[in-house]
Design an enzyme around this catalytic site. Structure first.
Site, PDB file in Angstrom:
ATOM      1  N   ASP A 171      11.802  22.118 -11.813  1.00  0.00           N
ATOM      2  CA  ASP A 171      12.107  22.434 -13.174  1.00  0.00           C
ATOM      3  C   ASP A 171      13.671  22.150 -13.426  1.00  0.00           C
ATOM      4  OD1 ASP A 171      11.723  23.360 -15.710  1.00  0.00           O
ATOM      5  OD2 ASP A 171      12.296  25.711 -15.137  1.00  0.00           O
ATOM      6  N   LYS A 174      13.777  16.182 -15.818  1.00  0.00           N
ATOM      7  CA  LYS A 174      12.150  15.609 -15.539  1.00  0.00           C
ATOM      8  C   LYS A 174      12.065  14.268 -15.130  1.00  0.00           C
ATOM      9  CE  LYS A 174      12.112  19.601 -17.636  1.00  0.00           C
ATOM     10  NZ  LYS A 174      12.268  20.923 -16.669  1.00  0.00           N
ATOM     11  N   ASP A 199       7.138  22.215 -13.793  1.00  0.00           N
ATOM     12  CA  ASP A 199       7.239  22.805 -15.063  1.00  0.00           C
ATOM     13  C   ASP A 199       7.372  21.779 -16.292  1.00  0.00           C
ATOM     14  OD1 ASP A 199       7.155  24.690 -17.108  1.00  0.00           O
ATOM     15  OD2 ASP A 199       9.052  25.362 -17.099  1.00  0.00           O
ATOM     16  N   ASN A 200       6.990  21.860 -17.427  1.00  0.00           N
ATOM     17  CA  ASN A 200       7.205  21.021 -18.573  1.00  0.00           C
ATOM     18  C   ASN A 200       6.572  19.483 -18.386  1.00  0.00           C
ATOM     19  OD1 ASN A 200      10.330  22.568 -18.192  1.00  0.00           O
ATOM     20  ND2 ASN A 200       9.042  22.911 -19.960  1.00  0.00           N
ATOM     21  N   GLU A 230       8.366  27.328 -23.218  1.00  0.00           N
ATOM     22  CA  GLU A 230       8.937  28.577 -23.112  1.00  0.00           C
ATOM     23  C   GLU A 230       9.449  29.027 -24.348  1.00  0.00           C
ATOM     24  OE1 GLU A 230       9.458  26.158 -20.838  1.00  0.00           O
ATOM     25  OE2 GLU A 230      11.616  25.771 -20.616  1.00  0.00           O
TER      26      GLU A 230
END
Ligand code: CA
Length: 250
Positions: A171, A174, A199-200, A230
């Site tokens: 996280d 990226k 994540d993402n 989020e």
């Protein structure tokens, strides 16, 4: 070290994110003009004021409240957090977890909530302000003894770690996901069965390089779980990849 791209990544300029982005830019400018401390430290202070020491759930609730009522936080948040908890529940007691990107300590607290002792978390965070906020929030939640927080870049810290880890939560920046995952493989910090939660990985984050790697390199069983960014209604995803091991037996 403050870096503008670390606050507003270029991909946040996607048309679907204009309203979301405009609000964040406005908040960012207001905070800059006021000379406000870094956002994670203000979230830390808010949690200290509103949460109950030793009550991890109340710390998460205070951070959620700050993110919705005050300023957006790029924590994993209450929608995707349970996905992370679900994966933590799959690893054995005493497992070791690695997190890249501690931010405010939100996900670290969530991981510790689900990971029974003597399970432990190593979290790597490049920002000193983020690490300070994370350390204080983790202590407020009562998990100071369970988390080793390392301040530094992932590329410098990964080679120093002792493994293997049973679960890795990605996280951080990226564009580093693929590079750092390969680094973890090379240093044998993951083993067959290690769960990698990224994540993402929704389209708005342009995750193609990472997704191509975990889905086609032949060393992972990988699946995507749809979610939202989020504290927003913008589409996002979490990629869950189980390491099979390499042909060389890593
Ligand atoms: Ca995130």
């Amino acid at each position: 070290m403050w870096h503008p791209l670390g606050v507003f990544p270029w991909r946040f300029l996607h048309p679907r994110m204009w309203a979301f982005n405009a609000r964040n830019v406005l908040h960012f400018l207001i905070d800059k003009l006021r000379g406000a401390p870094p956002r994670p430290l203000r979230a830390r202070d808010f949690a200290a004021e509103h949460a109950t020491p030793g009550d991890a759930t109340s710390v998460l609730a205070a951070l959620d409240r700050y993110a919705t009522e005050k300023r957006w936080l790029m924590s994993v948040g209450p929608e995707k957090g349970p996905l992370l908890s679900e994966m933590i529940a799959r690893i054995p007691a005493g497992a070791r977890v690695l997190e890249l990107g501690a931010y405010c300590g939100y996900s670290a607290i969530m991981i510790c909530q689900r990971l029974p002792p003597p399970g432990a978390l190593v979290s790597v965070e490049i920002s000193r302000a983020n690490a300070e906020a994370a350390r204080d929030n983790i202590a407020l939640a009562g998990f100071a003894e369970r988390v080793e927080l390392r301040v530094g870049s992932s590329s410098e810290e990964i080679p120093k770690l002792d493994g293997p880890f049973d679960l890795v939560f990605l996280d951080h920046w990226k564009d580093l996901y693929k590079k750092d995952l390969i680094l973890l493989e090379e240093h044998r910090l993951i083993r067959p069965g290690t769960i990698v939660v990224a994540d993402n990985t929704g389209d708005l984050f342009d995750p193609g390089v990472y997704l191509d790697y975990v889905r086609t390199c032949g060393r992972y069983d990988s699946e995507s779980r749809e979610a939202h960014i989020e504290y927003s209604n913008l589409p996002d995803a979490v990629e869950i990849s189980v390491y099979r091991g390499s042909a060389e037996g890593a």
